[in-house]
Design an enzyme around this catalytic site. Structure first.
Site, PDB file in Angstrom:
ATOM      1  N   SER A  10     -10.247  78.241 -29.704  1.00  0.00           N
ATOM      2  CA  SER A  10     -10.518  77.549 -30.435  1.00  0.00           C
ATOM      3  C   SER A  10     -11.572  77.037 -31.304  1.00  0.00           C
ATOM      4  O   SER A  10     -13.117  75.819 -31.086  1.00  0.00           O
ATOM      5  CB  SER A  10      -9.354  76.102 -31.166  1.00  0.00           C
ATOM      6  OG  SER A  10      -9.773  75.393 -32.146  1.00  0.00           O
ATOM      7  N   HIS A  18      -8.689  81.664 -32.860  1.00  0.00           N
ATOM      8  CA  HIS A  18      -7.915  80.961 -33.155  1.00  0.00           C
ATOM      9  C   HIS A  18      -8.661  80.225 -33.659  1.00  0.00           C
ATOM     10  O   HIS A  18      -9.167  79.215 -33.887  1.00  0.00           O
ATOM     11  CB  HIS A  18      -7.235  80.348 -31.649  1.00  0.00           C
ATOM     12  CG  HIS A  18      -6.265  79.633 -32.044  1.00  0.00           C
ATOM     13  ND1 HIS A  18      -5.015  79.959 -31.356  1.00  0.00           N
ATOM     14  CD2 HIS A  18      -6.220  77.726 -31.954  1.00  0.00           C
ATOM     15  CE1 HIS A  18      -4.235  78.892 -31.660  1.00  0.00           C
ATOM     16  NE2 HIS A  18      -4.741  77.295 -32.271  1.00  0.00           N
ATOM     17  N   ASP A  62      -7.048  76.872 -36.617  1.00  0.00           N
ATOM     18  CA  ASP A  62      -6.267  76.224 -36.010  1.00  0.00           C
ATOM     19  C   ASP A  62      -6.094  75.508 -37.684  1.00  0.00           C
ATOM     20  O   ASP A  62      -7.658  74.657 -38.679  1.00  0.00           O
ATOM     21  CB  ASP A  62      -7.142  74.579 -35.735  1.00  0.00           C
ATOM     22  CG  ASP A  62      -6.405  75.139 -33.992  1.00  0.00           C
ATOM     23  OD1 ASP A  62      -5.094  75.410 -33.877  1.00  0.00           O
ATOM     24  OD2 ASP A  62      -7.045  75.384 -33.091  1.00  0.00           O
ATOM     25  N   MET A  81      -4.649  72.877 -40.685  1.00  0.00           N
ATOM     26  CA  MET A  81      -3.503  71.846 -41.181  1.00  0.00           C
ATOM     27  C   MET A  81      -3.991  71.459 -42.047  1.00  0.00           C
ATOM     28  O   MET A  81      -4.664  71.645 -42.895  1.00  0.00           O
ATOM     29  CB  MET A  81      -4.392  70.935 -40.271  1.00  0.00           C
ATOM     30  CG  MET A  81      -4.283  71.470 -38.656  1.00  0.00           C
ATOM     31  SD  MET A  81      -5.159  69.569 -37.349  1.00  0.00           S
ATOM     32  CE  MET A  81      -5.535  70.991 -35.714  1.00  0.00           C
ATOM     33  N   HIS A 104      -3.593  80.075 -36.323  1.00  0.00           N
ATOM     34  CA  HIS A 104      -2.291  78.958 -36.251  1.00  0.00           C
ATOM     35  C   HIS A 104      -2.329  77.856 -37.077  1.00  0.00           C
ATOM     36  O   HIS A 104      -3.016  77.024 -37.320  1.00  0.00           O
ATOM     37  CB  HIS A 104      -2.738  78.312 -34.581  1.00  0.00           C
ATOM     38  CG  HIS A 104      -2.176  77.285 -34.580  1.00  0.00           C
ATOM     39  ND1 HIS A 104      -1.764  75.961 -33.218  1.00  0.00           N
ATOM     40  CD2 HIS A 104      -0.533  76.856 -34.832  1.00  0.00           C
ATOM     41  CE1 HIS A 104      -1.115  75.457 -33.290  1.00  0.00           C
ATOM     42  NE2 HIS A 104      -0.333  76.062 -33.404  1.00  0.00           N
ATOM     43  N   MET A 145      -0.131  75.069 -39.046  1.00  0.00           N
ATOM     44  CA  MET A 145       0.052  74.149 -38.651  1.00  0.00           C
ATOM     45  C   MET A 145       0.696  73.424 -39.840  1.00  0.00           C
ATOM     46  O   MET A 145      -0.368  72.762 -40.222  1.00  0.00           O
ATOM     47  CB  MET A 145      -0.813  72.986 -38.014  1.00  0.00           C
ATOM     48  CG  MET A 145      -0.597  73.057 -36.116  1.00  0.00           C
ATOM     49  SD  MET A 145      -2.081  73.154 -35.609  1.00  0.00           S
ATOM     50  CE  MET A 145      -3.242  73.688 -35.379  1.00  0.00           C
ATOM     51  N   MET A 173       2.129  74.802 -27.616  1.00  0.00           N
ATOM     52  CA  MET A 173       2.058  73.551 -27.031  1.00  0.00           C
ATOM     53  C   MET A 173       1.740  72.823 -26.667  1.00  0.00           C
ATOM     54  O   MET A 173       2.908  72.325 -25.862  1.00  0.00           O
ATOM     55  CB  MET A 173       2.467  72.748 -28.754  1.00  0.00           C
ATOM     56  CG  MET A 173       1.643  73.302 -29.887  1.00  0.00           C
ATOM     57  SD  MET A 173       0.415  74.035 -30.371  1.00  0.00           S
ATOM     58  CE  MET A 173      -0.635  72.306 -29.952  1.00  0.00           C
ATOM     59  N   ASP A 225      -2.232  76.207 -25.958  1.00  0.00           N
ATOM     60  CA  ASP A 225      -2.713  75.325 -26.447  1.00  0.00           C
ATOM     61  C   ASP A 225      -2.874  74.002 -26.727  1.00  0.00           C
ATOM     62  O   ASP A 225      -1.976  72.613 -26.880  1.00  0.00           O
ATOM     63  CB  ASP A 225      -2.591  75.684 -28.486  1.00  0.00           C
ATOM     64  CG  ASP A 225      -3.464  75.359 -29.397  1.00  0.00           C
ATOM     65  OD1 ASP A 225      -4.167  75.159 -28.597  1.00  0.00           O
ATOM     66  OD2 ASP A 225      -3.089  75.795 -30.342  1.00  0.00           O
TER      67      ASP A 225
HETATM   68  C1  DX5 Z   1      -4.363  71.442 -32.355  1.00  0.00           C
HETATM   69  C2  DX5 Z   1      -4.302  72.552 -32.198  1.00  0.00           C
HETATM   70  C3  DX5 Z   1      -5.851  73.067 -30.747  1.00  0.00           C
HETATM   71  C4  DX5 Z   1      -7.274  72.645 -30.903  1.00  0.00           C
HETATM   72  C5  DX5 Z   1      -7.265  72.341 -29.053  1.00  0.00           C
HETATM   73  O1  DX5 Z   1      -3.386  71.065 -32.903  1.00  0.00           O
HETATM   74  O2  DX5 Z   1      -4.111  73.692 -31.928  1.00  0.00           O
HETATM   75  O3  DX5 Z   1      -6.276  74.654 -30.934  1.00  0.00           O
HETATM   76  O4  DX5 Z   1      -8.435  72.933 -31.175  1.00  0.00           O
HETATM   77  O5  DX5 Z   1      -7.917  71.459 -28.653  1.00  0.00           O
HETATM   78  P1  DX5 Z   1      -8.186  71.159 -27.261  1.00  0.00           P
HETATM   79  O6  DX5 Z   1      -8.789  72.255 -26.619  1.00  0.00           O
HETATM   80  O7  DX5 Z   1      -9.657  70.567 -27.736  1.00  0.00           O
HETATM   81  O8  DX5 Z   1      -7.406  70.597 -26.399  1.00  0.00           O
HETATM   82 ZN    ZN Z   2      -4.649  75.751 -31.797  1.00  0.00          ZN
END
Ligand code: DX5
Ligand code: ZN
Length: 214
Positions: A8, A33, A35, A37, A66, A68, A137, A171
């Site tokens: 990520s 990956h 993320d 948001m 991903h 969110m 998750m 994740d």
């Molecule tokens: C959190 C994300 C993850 C995040 C994981 O909401 O979906 O992908 O980057 O980070 P680590 O590996 O630091 O837990």
């Molecule tokens: Zn993620």
């Protein structure tokens, strides 16, 4: 079953991400990956499709979004057009998960469904046989660097029992100590953010995780 490392980019410097992504891909990470948001589904806001398009144009890999975000279907076409071959949305973010999986397949990409730590596997039973990937998750979404939630592994095992062939992604809080535990439970795609971002040697840290997948 083959396992994959999916770094990520969340915990890296977003303004200078290319060298890090290149290093991880060159050292065996097959998936990038992303993320996404929106400040609604989760408090933070990260980046949109234009950022992904620009990154995608220079480094070849499997790019997975991903999402969110609320009303995730609004982001499907933009992220597919940006070059994502796989789009994962949250079961909690829509009342129409079945239709949304159909929409993604209609766009010609792999469909994934994600569940938060507080959501049971039963919530996604009706779409389990339709999706290419299930994201369980292992932290509450929104931030990197959180502690791995062990109880999520029961859900990984539950999904694996129903779908022996599906990709199961974990994740949050994944590092060389938690990856093997998640793998034993049945996961085979491992998202890693902060562990890689803070490692003294990104190449070595990537190789170590790829070896644990292998
Ligand atoms: C959190 C994300 C993850 C995040 C994981 O909401 O979906 O992908 O980057 O980070 P680590 O590996 O630091 O837990
Ligand atoms: Zn993620």
């Amino acid at each position: 079953m083959k396992a994959f490392l999916a770094p990520s980019i969340l915990s890296f410097d977003m303004t200078d991400i290319r060298p890090s992504v290149r290093t991880m891909v060159e050292n065996g990470a097959e998936i990038v990956h992303l993320d996404v948001m929106d400040g609604q589904f989760v408090p933070p806001i990260t980046f949109g499709d234009s950022y992904v398009k620009s990154l995608r144009s220079t480094i070849e890999a499997l790019y997975e979004a991903h999402l969110m975000v609320m009303t995730p279907e609004r982001q499907f076409e933009p992220f597919v057009n940006a070059g994502c071959q796989r789009v994962i949305f949250h079961a909690e973010a829509t009342m129409h998960s079945h239709r949304l999986v159909q929409t993604l397949h209609g766009l010609g990409v792999e469909a994934g469904i994600a569940i938060n730590p507080g959501t049971p596997v039963e919530a996604i039973y009706p779409v389990l046989d339709m999706v290419e990937i299930v994201l369980v998750m292992t932290v509450n979404p929104g931030w990197g660097g959180q502690k791995f939630i062990h109880s999520a592994l029961d859900k990984v095992a539950q999904v694996r029992k129903i779908r022996p062939d599906v990709l199961i992604e974990v994740d949050g809080g994944i590092d060389p100590s938690t990856l093997p535990i998640a793998r034993s439970a049945g996961a085979n795609v491992f998202v890693v953010g902060s562990h890689l971002a803070k490692s003294p040697s990104l190449a070595e840290a990537t190789k170590e995780l790829v070896d644990l997948c292998g």
